[in-house]
Design an enzyme around this catalytic site. Structure first.
Site, PDB file in Angstrom:
ATOM      1  N   HIS A  38      -5.179  84.838   9.984  1.00 49.09           N
ATOM      2  CA  HIS A  38      -5.557  83.970  11.118  1.00 49.09           C
ATOM      3  C   HIS A  38      -7.078  83.967  11.322  1.00 49.09           C
ATOM      4  O   HIS A  38      -7.614  84.902  11.910  1.00 49.09           O
ATOM      5  CB  HIS A  38      -4.883  84.458  12.396  1.00 49.09           C
ATOM      6  CG  HIS A  38      -3.417  84.213  12.405  1.00 49.09           C
ATOM      7  ND1 HIS A  38      -2.861  83.064  12.917  1.00 49.09           N
ATOM      8  CD2 HIS A  38      -2.389  84.945  11.937  1.00 49.09           C
ATOM      9  CE1 HIS A  38      -1.547  83.117  12.774  1.00 49.09           C
ATOM     10  NE2 HIS A  38      -1.231  84.242  12.184  1.00 49.09           N
ATOM     11  N   LYS A  86     -10.312  79.039  30.913  1.00 48.41           N
ATOM     12  CA  LYS A  86     -11.147  79.096  32.123  1.00 48.41           C
ATOM     13  C   LYS A  86     -12.652  78.999  31.825  1.00 48.41           C
ATOM     14  O   LYS A  86     -13.379  78.289  32.500  1.00 48.41           O
ATOM     15  CB  LYS A  86     -10.858  80.414  32.840  1.00 48.41           C
ATOM     16  CG  LYS A  86     -11.443  80.507  34.219  1.00 48.41           C
ATOM     17  CD  LYS A  86     -10.478  79.919  35.182  1.00 48.41           C
ATOM     18  CE  LYS A  86     -10.873  80.070  36.611  1.00 48.41           C
ATOM     19  NZ  LYS A  86      -9.794  79.556  37.474  1.00 48.41           N
ATOM     20  N   CYS A 132      -1.298  80.580   8.001  1.00 49.33           N
ATOM     21  CA  CYS A 132      -0.083  81.397   8.069  1.00 49.33           C
ATOM     22  C   CYS A 132       1.156  80.540   7.817  1.00 49.33           C
ATOM     23  O   CYS A 132       1.345  80.062   6.703  1.00 49.33           O
ATOM     24  CB  CYS A 132      -0.023  82.135   9.410  1.00 49.33           C
ATOM     25  SG  CYS A 132       1.176  83.463   9.400  1.00 49.33           S
TER      26      CYS A 132
END
Ligand code: XMP
Length: 514
Positions: free
Chosen positions: A171, A370, A82
């Site tokens: 993307h 996480k 991008c």
């Protein structure tokens, strides 16, 4: 250190970490650096590829990120995504201009030209990708070819096969780009010729080595909460410097039922590190008396925590470093200068401590999500009860007792919460959801028990699914499970006669109620 690495130069995209994560998933070690990193520092045998991230700027804008042309002459493959593609174009003499229509969201990419980056994809076929741009490449730099187009981008992918430079307007790192993984794989393994031998074992090795180098002979302290993040940090630092690490666990009286005992016994059984336990329950409750405002609660709790921690640290003599389990979402939430997220709730870790105590920070997890931290925990051989423990906020139950926090209210909340934990675990859903917990509301409602009128508290059940806590959706628990939890809470927890289920997502709500 890894023998091979990819350098990601961050031009300000909110997806930069996602690029890193996708590369790590392909077992290639990568590092994120600001776009200003000099080509001199990038050059080296270990660097197999460079990625230029997206970013919100326009290449012609004032203060737009710019890179040295030298970057494209290092004989290292470069992938511009991008803004990264537009930057590559602009630096190498091509032309970028605002598109008439902004392309945002899903788009169909048609592959027009065979290339290494599209290996395995069919010429002439269209693939679903995800775009988000206002500018587009109008003229290619010399030596480049167009590889693919979309409705609004005649040059949606381009490259110079000789110099191994490639630019993508879309993307590949976001899940909505169905060919994203394939493209990154092609970049890493065909263009950069990576071997892909990096994994969580390597992460542990690298982190331990870095901590060793950084800390030298100094001492480190770590606030342990019993959650997976601080436990992983403690274990890494402990591997690096052994008994020069001291962990401090504070019982602030705002923990869940039996939590302090469980954390202490897990740590005694499992880790053999210097763990100091501080019982500060009375201090916290006294300070919270009469405090109703959520931010005020956080402030009181944060400050008290800091002063307790400081007192404990003083007993140890000179300590130079504080280790903490800051994760990537904490980093972006707190540096998010545009979005309001940093001020919605003053979150995360022990803010204020490093400045006050003049401590340097060690944050080995600040690039991870996480689920990656959980993988590191597994790698370190942690028991499941630590690895899969649901996140729990630093201010604990204080932000789940709405309004003033009192011992009596905490007791009701703890009992109700324990029922939820038991039932969700029993239904084998504990690990499926991000968080499931109870909130005590500061109102009373009328009920009837036996033949008696009751006038008691309301408990709200909250269960959300999320990838990183930044966005979340409420969990569609089976009615049966909701019914069982509500029945049990009303029957077993004295002081509660009504249970409601929170069906709000984040945004616009947040996960915690305060
Ligand atoms: P919210 O409520 O902002 O929460 O949607 C997102 C995630 O962060 C946790 N949380 C906190 N963690 N200190 C923490 O360490 C805090 O003050 C705090 N407030 C919320 C929350 O449990 C969820 O996982």
């Amino acid at each position: 250190m890894s023998e091979e690495k990819v350098i990601i130069l961050d031009c300000g995209s909110q997806y930069t970490q996602l690029i890193a994560r996708r590369i790590r998933e392909q077992k290639v070690y990568c590092e994120i650096h600001p776009y200003t990193l000099s080509p001199e520092l990038i050059r080296g045998n270990a660097t197999k590829g460079i990625v230029l991230s997206g970013g919100p700027a326009s290449v012609y804008g004032k203060d737009a990120p710019r890179v040295d042309e030298e970057l494209f002459h290092l004989d290292i493959p470069v992938l511009g995504i991008c803004y990264g593609m537009q930057l590559m174009t602009s630096v190498l003499g091509g032309e970028v201009a605002p598109s008439r229509e902004r392309e945002y969201g899903k788009a169909d990419l048609r592959v027009d030209e065979p290339s290494e980056i599209f290996k395995g994809l069919q010429k002439g076929k269209t693939y679903r990708v995800w775009m988000s741009h206002g500018d587009r490449v109008e003229n290619l730099p010399s030596g480049f070819k167009t590889f693919a187009c979309s409705a609004n981008s005649p040059i949606a992918a381009m490259g110079d096969p000789n110099r191994k430079l490639v630019g993508l307007q879309f993307h590949p790192e976001v899940a909505h780009s169905e060919i994203g993984d394939q493209i990154l794989h092609n970049f890493l393994f065909h263009m950069c010729r990576c071997r892909g031998s990096w994994d969580m074992k390597s992460f542990v090795k690298t982190s331990v080595q870095r901590i060793k180098e950084e800390v030298g002979e100094q001492r480190v302290i770590c606030a342990l909460s019993g959650g997976v993040d601080s436990s992983v940090v403690a274990a890494l630092v402990h591997q690096a410097i052994g008994e020069r690490l001291t962990c401090i666990f504070v019982d602030n009286g705002l923990l869940r039922k039996d939590e302090a005992e469980e954390v202490l016994s897990t740590f005694k059984d499992f880790f053999h590190l210097d763990l100091r336990f501080v019982d500060a329950r009375t201090d916290f409750l006294t300070r919270l008396k009469g405090v109703e405002d959520p931010e005020q609660k956080r402030k009181v709790i944060g400050e008290l925590f800091i002063s307790i921690f400081e007192k404990e640290a003083k007993k140890l003599g000179t300590v130079e470093y504080l280790a903490q389990g800051t994760l990537y979402p904490d980093v972006i939430e707190s540096i998010s200068f545009k979005g309001p997220s940093a001020t919605i709730k003053s979150h995360h870790n022990v803010g204020g401590l490093p400045e006050r105590m003049e401590l340097k920070l060690i944050e080995p997890l600040r690039e991870l999500f996480k689920d990656e931290v959980r993988k590191v925990g597994k790698e370190l051989g942690f028991p499941d009860r630590i690895v899969y423990r649901q996140p729990f906020p630093g201010p604990g139950l204080a932000v789940r007792v709405i309004g003033e926090v009192t011992e009596e209210r905490l007791k009701i909340l703890r009992e109700a919460d324990a029922v939820i934990q038991e039932e969700v675990t029993h239904a084998r859903l504990y690990q499926e959801v991000w968080q499931s917990f109870a909130v005590l509301l500061p109102i009373k409602t009328v009920g009837v028990m036996g033949d008696e009128r009751t006038y008691e508290h309301v408990i709200a059940l909250r269960a959300v699914s999320s990838r990183d806590g930044m966005t979340a959706d409420w969990v569609r628990f089976p009615y049966e499970l909701l019914g069982t939890m509500a029945n049990r809470i009303i029957n077993e927890v004295q002081g509660v006669n009504r249970v409601v289920y929170d069906i709000s997502s984040k945004p616009p709500s947040t996960i915690e109620w305060e």
